[in-house]
Design an enzyme around this catalytic site. Structure first.
Site, PDB file in Angstrom:
ATOM      1  N   GLY A   1      33.577  59.793   1.649  1.00 40.72           N
ATOM      2  CA  GLY A   1      34.536  61.377   1.630  1.00 40.72           C
ATOM      3  C   GLY A   1      35.332  60.367   3.060  1.00 40.72           C
TER       4      GLY A   1
ATOM      5  N   HIS B   1      40.790  54.461   0.376  1.00 43.94           N
ATOM      6  CA  HIS B   1      40.688  55.190  -0.359  1.00 43.94           C
ATOM      7  C   HIS B   1      42.012  55.918  -1.234  1.00 43.94           C
ATOM      8  CE1 HIS B   1      37.310  56.729   2.616  1.00 43.94           C
ATOM      9  NE2 HIS B   1      36.752  55.851   1.760  1.00 43.94           N
TER      10      HIS B   1
HETATM   11  P1  PAJ Z   1      32.841  54.878   1.375  1.00 42.79           P
HETATM   12  O1  PAJ Z   1      32.499  54.120   2.866  1.00 42.79           O
HETATM   13  O2  PAJ Z   1      34.333  55.968   1.554  1.00 42.79           O
HETATM   14  O3  PAJ Z   1      34.343  53.699   0.618  1.00 42.79           O
HETATM   15  C1  PAJ Z   1      34.826  54.147  -0.994  1.00 42.79           C
HETATM   16  C2  PAJ Z   1      35.908  53.198  -0.924  1.00 42.79           C
HETATM   17  O4  PAJ Z   1      37.081  52.787  -0.164  1.00 42.79           O
HETATM   18  C3  PAJ Z   1      35.695  51.330  -1.275  1.00 42.79           C
HETATM   19  O5  PAJ Z   1      35.148  50.346  -2.530  1.00 42.79           O
HETATM   20  C4  PAJ Z   1      35.595  50.781  -0.342  1.00 42.79           C
HETATM   21  O6  PAJ Z   1      35.540  49.202  -0.110  1.00 42.79           O
HETATM   22  C5  PAJ Z   1      37.123  51.206  -0.076  1.00 42.79           C
HETATM   23  N1  PAJ Z   1      37.572  51.309   1.145  1.00 42.79           N
HETATM   24  C6  PAJ Z   1      37.082  51.949   2.361  1.00 42.79           C
HETATM   25  N2  PAJ Z   1      38.211  51.830   2.990  1.00 42.79           N
HETATM   26  C7  PAJ Z   1      39.032  50.769   2.729  1.00 42.79           C
HETATM   27  C8  PAJ Z   1      40.551  50.277   3.372  1.00 42.79           C
HETATM   28  N3  PAJ Z   1      40.776  50.534   4.603  1.00 42.79           N
HETATM   29  N4  PAJ Z   1      40.978  49.342   2.181  1.00 42.79           N
HETATM   30  C9  PAJ Z   1      40.669  49.799   0.613  1.00 42.79           C
HETATM   31  N5  PAJ Z   1      39.597  50.190   0.270  1.00 42.79           N
HETATM   32  C10 PAJ Z   1      39.175  50.339   1.721  1.00 42.79           C
HETATM   33  O7  PAJ Z   1      31.393  52.083   0.243  1.00 42.79           O
HETATM   34  C11 PAJ Z   1      31.447  53.390   0.243  1.00 42.79           C
HETATM   35  O8  PAJ Z   1      32.260  54.300   0.961  1.00 42.79           O
HETATM   36  C12 PAJ Z   1      29.667  53.720  -0.588  1.00 42.79           C
HETATM   37  O9  PAJ Z   1      29.034  52.953  -0.009  1.00 42.79           O
HETATM   38  C13 PAJ Z   1      29.835  53.218  -2.008  1.00 42.79           C
HETATM   39  C14 PAJ Z   1      30.611  52.446  -2.885  1.00 42.79           C
HETATM   40  C15 PAJ Z   1      30.499  55.354  -2.413  1.00 42.79           C
HETATM   41  C16 PAJ Z   1      28.630  54.062  -2.059  1.00 42.79           C
HETATM   42  O10 PAJ Z   1      27.930  54.882  -1.849  1.00 42.79           O
END
Ligand code: PAJ
Length: 252
Positions: free
Chosen positions: A27, A33
């Site tokens: 979230g 995202h």
């Molecule tokens: P979260 O930090 O919410 O990230 C969800 C997804 O969005 C991840 O795959 C992350 O690599 C991607 N993401 C975050 N910032 C980004 C950006 N600036 N550019 C592209 N993609 C981005 O990662 C997690 O949650 C958790 O570890 C999760 C996989 C949900 C397990 O709890």
């Protein structure tokens, strides 16, 4: 968009036919995202987004309690991005009393070194979500390159028939990678944080370390994940930020 709170309801909502794509998130949605959601929308018949702040992947003393949460806003963004099912269970739905089985990825270095237990929490929740949603495709961001590396190895090691798509890091106009944790930075801290992408963009670990001089650096290192990257992690006040930049011409 349907909002689903239980495993049973998720299983019942999943369509039998067509391609199901899963975008796992914690979230506090941002443009990074949204890029994952757009890709899933373009490639799948049914898009499921999970929203779960997974305490198991936060080491003790980390920022679980202050992790930004705003489900109403997230639901609006998810719906606008074309999500079909928002899976947002309470913690005891995924970790009920008696839970004690974990996936141990045995990952070493970088995030694994500075966040003990982190990837065990990530791998476990990802496997649970994959089993609950049963997607054919899952979408992850290159921003967390080591997480992609760990999840890909889990898919291979545990023989999961799932196609993992990795999307490039989305950055704000000033170069800072979008991150839910950016919301925790004061304007002054955000200014300091810009040193991280600037340093990594040099592609040179020694030069990068010089550019980060005076900041609280966990690591700056070249890492051979699916792609060779220059990765770094810094702490600004009580907020920890990670980023990485692919090294050109070294795609493997
Ligand atoms: P979260 O930090 O919410 O990230 C969800 C997804 O969005 C991840 O795959 C992350 O690599 C991607 N993401 C975050 N910032 C980004 C950006 N600036 N550019 C592209 N993609 C981005 O990662 C997690 O949650 C958790 O570890 C999760 C996989 C949900 C397990 O709890």
């Amino acid at each position: 968009m349907r909002i689903v709170r239980t495993v049973a309801e998720m299983r019942a909502s999943r369509p039998q036919g067509g391609t199901v794509g899963l975008v796992p998130t914690m979230g506090a949605l941002h443009a990074g995202h949204e890029a994952l959601l757009q890709a899933a929308r373009a490639e799948c018949d049914c898009v499921v987004m999970s929203l779960f702040v997974n305490e198991a992947q936060f080491a003790s003393g980390e920022d679980f309690a202050r992790y930004p949460r705003d489900e109403e806003r997230d639901a609006r963004i998810a719906e606008a991005a074309g999500v079909d099912i928002l899976f947002a269970p309470p913690a005891d739905e995924l970790y009920p009393p008696g839970f004690r089985t974990w996936v141990e990825p045995n990952e070493e270095g970088l995030e694994a070194e500075f966040r003990p237990g982190h990837f065990r929490g990530v791998a476990t929740i990802c496997l649970k979500l994959f089993n609950i949603v049963r997607p054919q495709r899952v979408y992850f961001g290159q921003k967390d390159a080591q997480q992609v590396h760990v999840v890909l190895r889990m898919l291979r090691d545990l023989n999961l028939d799932i196609d993992l798509r990795t999307l490039p890091t989305v950055r704000d106009a000033d170069g800072l990678a979008f991150s839910s944790r950016n919301a925790l930075l004061t304007p002054e801290e955000r200014e300091l944080a810009l040193a991280l992408p600037r340093a990594l963009q040099t592609g040179d670990p020694a030069l990068a370390r010089e550019l980060l001089d005076g900041l609280d650096v966990d690591y700056v290192a070249i890492a051979d994940f699916e792609q060779r990257v220059l990765a770094g992690a810094i702490r600004i006040g009580s907020t920890r930020l990670i980023d990485n930049v692919p090294l050109e011409g070294e795609t493997r």
